[in-house]
Enzyme design. Structure first.
Site, PDB file in Angstrom:
ATOM      1  N   HIS A  79       0.851  -1.191   0.000  1.00 16.21           N
ATOM      2  CA  HIS A  79       0.000   0.000   0.000  1.00 16.21           C
ATOM      3  C   HIS A  79       0.884   1.237   0.000  1.00 16.21           C
ATOM      4  O   HIS A  79       1.962   1.219   0.589  1.00 16.21           O
ATOM      5  CB  HIS A  79      -0.918   0.017   1.240  1.00 16.21           C
ATOM      6  CG  HIS A  79      -2.063   0.957   1.109  1.00 16.21           C
ATOM      7  ND1 HIS A  79      -1.980   2.285   1.450  1.00 16.21           N
ATOM      8  CD2 HIS A  79      -3.326   0.768   0.626  1.00 16.21           C
ATOM      9  CE1 HIS A  79      -3.139   2.861   1.204  1.00 16.21           C
ATOM     10  NE2 HIS A  79      -3.977   1.978   0.693  1.00 16.21           N
ATOM     11  N   GLU A  86      -7.874  -5.166  -0.560  1.00 20.42           N
ATOM     12  CA  GLU A  86      -8.374  -5.912  -1.710  1.00 20.42           C
ATOM     13  C   GLU A  86      -8.343  -7.422  -1.513  1.00 20.42           C
ATOM     14  O   GLU A  86      -9.097  -8.143  -2.150  1.00 20.42           O
ATOM     15  CB  GLU A  86      -7.562  -5.553  -2.958  1.00 20.42           C
ATOM     16  CG  GLU A  86      -7.544  -4.078  -3.292  1.00 20.42           C
ATOM     17  CD  GLU A  86      -8.860  -3.572  -3.843  1.00 20.42           C
ATOM     18  OE1 GLU A  86      -9.914  -3.982  -3.322  1.00 20.42           O
ATOM     19  OE2 GLU A  86      -8.831  -2.775  -4.779  1.00 20.42           O
TER      20      GLU A  86
END
Ligand code: ACO
Length: 360
Positions: free
Chosen positions: A243, A302
């Site tokens: 991320h 996700e």
């Protein structure tokens, strides 16, 4: 010059705070843990819109009415549009909504993905699209429009938890796109279309479909470590990990994992699928740590999104559109916040091309 604008602060916001060091997400003063424990998606919408729109009536009813209004636009879904990938078909239908800055425009934009994605999936399968039921909560009605049957309480709660979890997340790429367009005073539909286009890419909201491809390829908990090692050796990225802001585990991954466990205890997800995902996650985290000891790469939102949406009956090609169902609330609130500053976003570039030839 800062490629990727990493650490560049480009907006002040009252909407959400992403604390990448400590793995915390706060939405308008409420931590993600409290938000998922106490709020429906309609509540979060009220929270995000507070101060940006005049909120008078009850949000669930207003959103239900908006679902009915956008359903009319399905008349424009010709075979060529239905043949597009669901997120592209949804974008084309969304573009038919009039640009505006008022609450009614905002609610129609929020309602649109929840109506268009189930409808397009049904039309693709040769079934009739189902009209919204404005008396139902948003998540339950979305699942009903998808499957044609009333979801169980656990299924509706799981989708609602997902929508709450992804509703807003600081200045991510799609939200930034929404703010750039809002800064030109183009209107909310234009902002949402820009955001949706940014969301689609696999480095942002397009990752959960490929997460399932990864689980399929890893095949079994026993084979997962070797498959991951081969992927990393080929220089491939593992979808659902890493991320830009979080240097620890993405708190949204845990919120969704908890929702998945609740679905599992209600018998609504194959325990073998969950076991495979956990084995892939464990192997991926160990190998990413060994390969990139200086760059913490942890599980992002996700990864468990993919399993949750699969368990709820969404095909993987529709996952980005379902992400948009939740994030659209954040996009709109950010667009209003940006427009209220009155400032056009217009950064500079560093020209490194050739200079004109001097005349001979
Ligand atoms: N798998 C393997 N290696 C990775 C991964 C990954 N998932 N993520 C980053 N790396 C490596 C990169 O290859 C890079 O290595 P290098 O320095 O040797 O080139 C290093 O870690 C740093 O990566 P960057 O791309 O510079 O980090 P950035 O902050 O720009 O990327 C991103 C963040 C795009 C999310 C990245 O981690 C990624 O591609 N993840 C996979 C896709 C994904 O899951 N996207 C969803 C993100 S969550 C969301 O948007 C809602």
């Amino acid at each position: 010059m800062n490629a990727g604008l990493e650490d560049v602060v480009a907006a002040q916001t009252v909407l959400s705070d992403v604390d990448g060091k400590n793995g915390r997400l706060i939405v308008r003063g409420v931590s993600l843990d409290d938000l998922v424990a106490t709020s429906t998606y309609e509540d979060v919408l009220g929270l995000l819109f507070d101060g940006f729109f005049p909120l008078s009536g009850a949000m669930p009813g207003a959103l239900g009415t908006a679902r009915l209004a956008v359903f009319e636009h399905l008349a424009a879904a010709d075979p060529a549009l239905v043949a597009l990938p669901p997120v592209d078909g949804m974008r084309a239908l969304l573009a038919r909504l009039a640009d505006g800055d008022d609450l009614q425009s905002a609610l129609r934009l929020v309602a649109a993905p929840a109506v268009f994605i189930p409808a397009l999936l049904r039309l693709k399968a040769g079934q009739a699209a189902l009209a919204p039921d404005p008396s139902l909560p948003h998540a339950a009605d979305t699942l009903r429009m998808l499957t044609g049957a009333m979801p169980t309480q656990q299924q509706a709660a799981a989708l609602d938890c997902y929508l709450v979890t992804v509703a807003d997340h600081g200045l991510n790429a799609s939200t930034f796109a929404a703010r750039v367009v809002a800064s030109t005073r183009a209107g909310l539909t234009s902002s949402v279309l820009a955001a949706l286009s940014a969301l689609k890419g696999p480095l942002h909201g397009g990752a959960p479909g490929p997460v399932l491809d990864m689980l399929d390829a890893a095949a079994s908990p026993e084979q997962a470590p070797a498959w991951i090692a081969a992927e990393l050796a080929r220089g491939h990225r593992l979808m659902g990990f890493g991320h830009r802001v979080y240097r620890v585990r993405d708190p949204r991954a845990d919120a969704l994992k908890a929702a998945l466990r609740r679905l599992a205890s209600a018998g609504a997800i194959d325990p073998a699928r969950l076991a495979l995902a956990e084995a892939v996650e464990t192997a991926a985290l160990a190998q990413l740590k060994a390969k990139k000891p200086d760059r913490p790469l942890d599980t992002n939102v996700e990864f468990y999104t993919a399993l949750l949406l699969e368990a709820l009956g969404f095909p993987r090609a529709a996952f980005t559109g379902v992400f948009a169902m939740g994030r659209v609330g954040g996009w709109i609130a950010h667009a209003r916040e940006q427009a209220e500053t009155g400032k056009l976003i217009r950064p500079s570039s560093d020209y490194v091309g050739p200079q004109p030839q001097a005349a001979a």
